[in-house]
Design an enzyme around this catalytic site. Structure first.
Site, PDB file in Angstrom:
ATOM      1  N   CYS A 283       0.835  -1.207   0.000  1.00 53.22           N
ATOM      2  CA  CYS A 283       0.000   0.000   0.000  1.00 53.22           C
ATOM      3  C   CYS A 283       0.869   1.256   0.000  1.00 53.22           C
ATOM      4  O   CYS A 283       1.562   1.523  -0.979  1.00 53.22           O
ATOM      5  CB  CYS A 283      -0.968  -0.035   1.180  1.00 53.22           C
ATOM      6  SG  CYS A 283      -2.305   1.167   1.054  1.00 53.22           S
ATOM      7  N   HIS A 367      -3.913  -5.018  -0.326  1.00 56.83           N
ATOM      8  CA  HIS A 367      -3.600  -5.511   1.018  1.00 56.83           C
ATOM      9  C   HIS A 367      -3.591  -7.036   1.020  1.00 56.83           C
ATOM     10  O   HIS A 367      -4.642  -7.670   1.176  1.00 56.83           O
ATOM     11  CB  HIS A 367      -4.628  -4.986   2.026  1.00 56.83           C
ATOM     12  CG  HIS A 367      -4.419  -3.561   2.400  1.00 56.83           C
ATOM     13  ND1 HIS A 367      -3.789  -3.168   3.562  1.00 56.83           N
ATOM     14  CD2 HIS A 367      -4.725  -2.412   1.754  1.00 56.83           C
ATOM     15  CE1 HIS A 367      -3.727  -1.850   3.625  1.00 56.83           C
ATOM     16  NE2 HIS A 367      -4.289  -1.369   2.530  1.00 56.83           N
ATOM     17  N   GLU A 369      -2.677  -8.979   3.294  1.00 51.29           N
ATOM     18  CA  GLU A 369      -3.011  -9.521   4.618  1.00 51.29           C
ATOM     19  C   GLU A 369      -4.508  -9.623   4.847  1.00 51.29           C
ATOM     20  O   GLU A 369      -4.960 -10.192   5.846  1.00 51.29           O
ATOM     21  CB  GLU A 369      -2.383  -8.643   5.704  1.00 51.29           C
ATOM     22  CG  GLU A 369      -3.148  -7.375   6.039  1.00 51.29           C
ATOM     23  CD  GLU A 369      -3.005  -6.261   5.009  1.00 51.29           C
ATOM     24  OE1 GLU A 369      -3.706  -5.246   5.128  1.00 51.29           O
ATOM     25  OE2 GLU A 369      -2.179  -6.410   4.077  1.00 51.29           O
TER      26      GLU A 369
END
Length: 393
Positions: A283, A367, A369
């Site tokens: 990001c 993202h 994650e």
């Protein structure tokens, strides 16, 4: 609707949001009472609202949820994504179509409205979120002021002036406000049903995570591929990072304008690149890597915010559905020789990843994650672990 006059004392409205162009939406306040200013953006996620509002990347933003029913999962401390007390300075407001629904989930420990009060997040419901979303799509992410006045009597003219007076996100190094001064460690792994968060006991790697507003689940995913993390902030020098003897370095997500943050952290990032240490950028970290490599970033009209964005991985040709949250993007036309796009958004063709010839670098705009949703990109942490293993060998 648009109004230019002060709301009368007998109006049922207890909340409002004023856009800098003078548009006012009246509704019913929720969460904390008071007034906050920020940049409005819309998020298309169906759930994961607690993770969204605790993501430090949303600092100084007001999140409009396009899904009409928010609150049924409730809230609990395990789902909060900030990694430090400073990281709690995230979203300033939230806007819903319907009133916040009562919790109906076995993991809930608090009503979402109560949780919002505890975080200082101002909520607004009972507004036409579809109309607001269209306005953002047509006019971009505007500066706004959002208020919750339980007693009513909202001065809409004053609210508009507050929105216009706010300095906005351009040239703002917000990452400096959402990170801890002190280094800390993480060995907590990702959550699993029935057992909760695991703990890494026998680390294969040691990773230094440069915190620009890092989410907890980035640290957990690193632990789940065998990496113990030492978290430092963006003021750390490359020498301080090297002294920790990392197998890899992660530049994290975070808020604000990357062109402002690179002025503070650019020398360190360029030195880490030159060292040949494996790097993972996520990001804001991805945008900072691009700037350090010689590319440019630019403000987006409406940004990408949601958990249902299709991205193509150029390495495998596969399309993955990812979570995104960014209002700036890397301009692919400015990529220098040796730097190529590795991932592309299939919504609008914007850049979603970079690779560097001859360098062990993975850099993505989205993202990997998740938290919330989809886990299609978890493989990037395994890919990063592979780079560290090869570099060590």
């Amino acid at each position: 609707m648009t109004k230019d006059t002060k709301v009368q004392a007998d109006s049922p409205a207890t909340g409002a949001v004023a856009l800098a162009d003078g548009t006012i939406f009246l509704g019913f306040g929720a969460g904390a009472a008071g007034t906050n200013v920020g940049e409005i953006c819309f998020n298309t996620s169906i759930t994961g609202y607690e993770e969204i509002l605790t993501d430090p990347s949303y600092a100084s933003q007001v999140v409009l949820f396009t899904f009409p029913h928010i609150g049924n999962v409730g809230a609990n401390a395990d789902d909060q994504e900030e990694s430090s007390l400073e990281g709690m300075k995230a979203a300033r407001g939230a806007i819903f179509r319907e009133p916040i629904t009562a919790p109906s989930n076995f993991r809930s420990t608090s009503h979402f409205d109560t949780w919002m009060k505890s975080r200082g997040i101002i909520g607004l419901s009972g507004v036409d979120t579809r109309a607001m979303t269209r306005m953002i799509r047509e006019k971009g992410m505007q500066k706004v002021a959002i208020c919750h006045q339980p007693e009513g009597g909202i001065d809409t003219d004053a609210l508009i002036e507050q929105a216009r007076a706010w300095k906005g996100l351009d040239d703002a190094d917000l990452a400096a406000d959402v990170v801890s001064d002190a280094n800390y460690e993480n060995n907590q792994q990702i959550w699993a049903a029935g057992s909760g968060y695991g703990a890494l006991e026998d680390a294969k790697f040691h990773v230094v995570v440069v915190d620009f507003g890092v989410k907890k689940n980035i640290l957990r995913n690193l632990a789940s591929v065998g990496a113990r993390s030492t978290v430092v902030n963006g003021d750390a020098t490359a020498a301080e990072i090297a002294a920790l003897k990392p197998d890899g370095v992660v530049f994290s997500n975070g808020p604000g304008d990357p062109a402002a943050t690179i002025l503070r952290s650019g020398d360190m990032i360029r030195d880490v690149i030159a060292s040949g240490t494996p790097i993972l950028g996520i990001c804001l970290g991805h945008q900072l890597l691009a700037l350090a490599l010689g590319a440019k970033t630019m403000k987006m009209a409406q940004g990408h915010h949601g958990a249902n964005h299709p991205v193509r991985d150029h390495t495998t040709g596969k399309v993955e559905i990812v979570s995104m949250n960014h209002g700036f993007t890397v301009d692919p036309s400015t990529l220098p020789e040796g730097v190529e796009e590795s991932h592309t958004s299939l919504f609008d063709g914007t850049n979603s990843g970079l690779s560097v010839a001859g360098k062990p670098i993975i850099s993505v705009q989205h993202h990997p994650e998740a938290s919330p949703g989809p886990q299609d990109s978890f493989y990037l942490f395994d890919r990063f672990a592979g780079l560290m293993a090869d570099h060590r060998g």
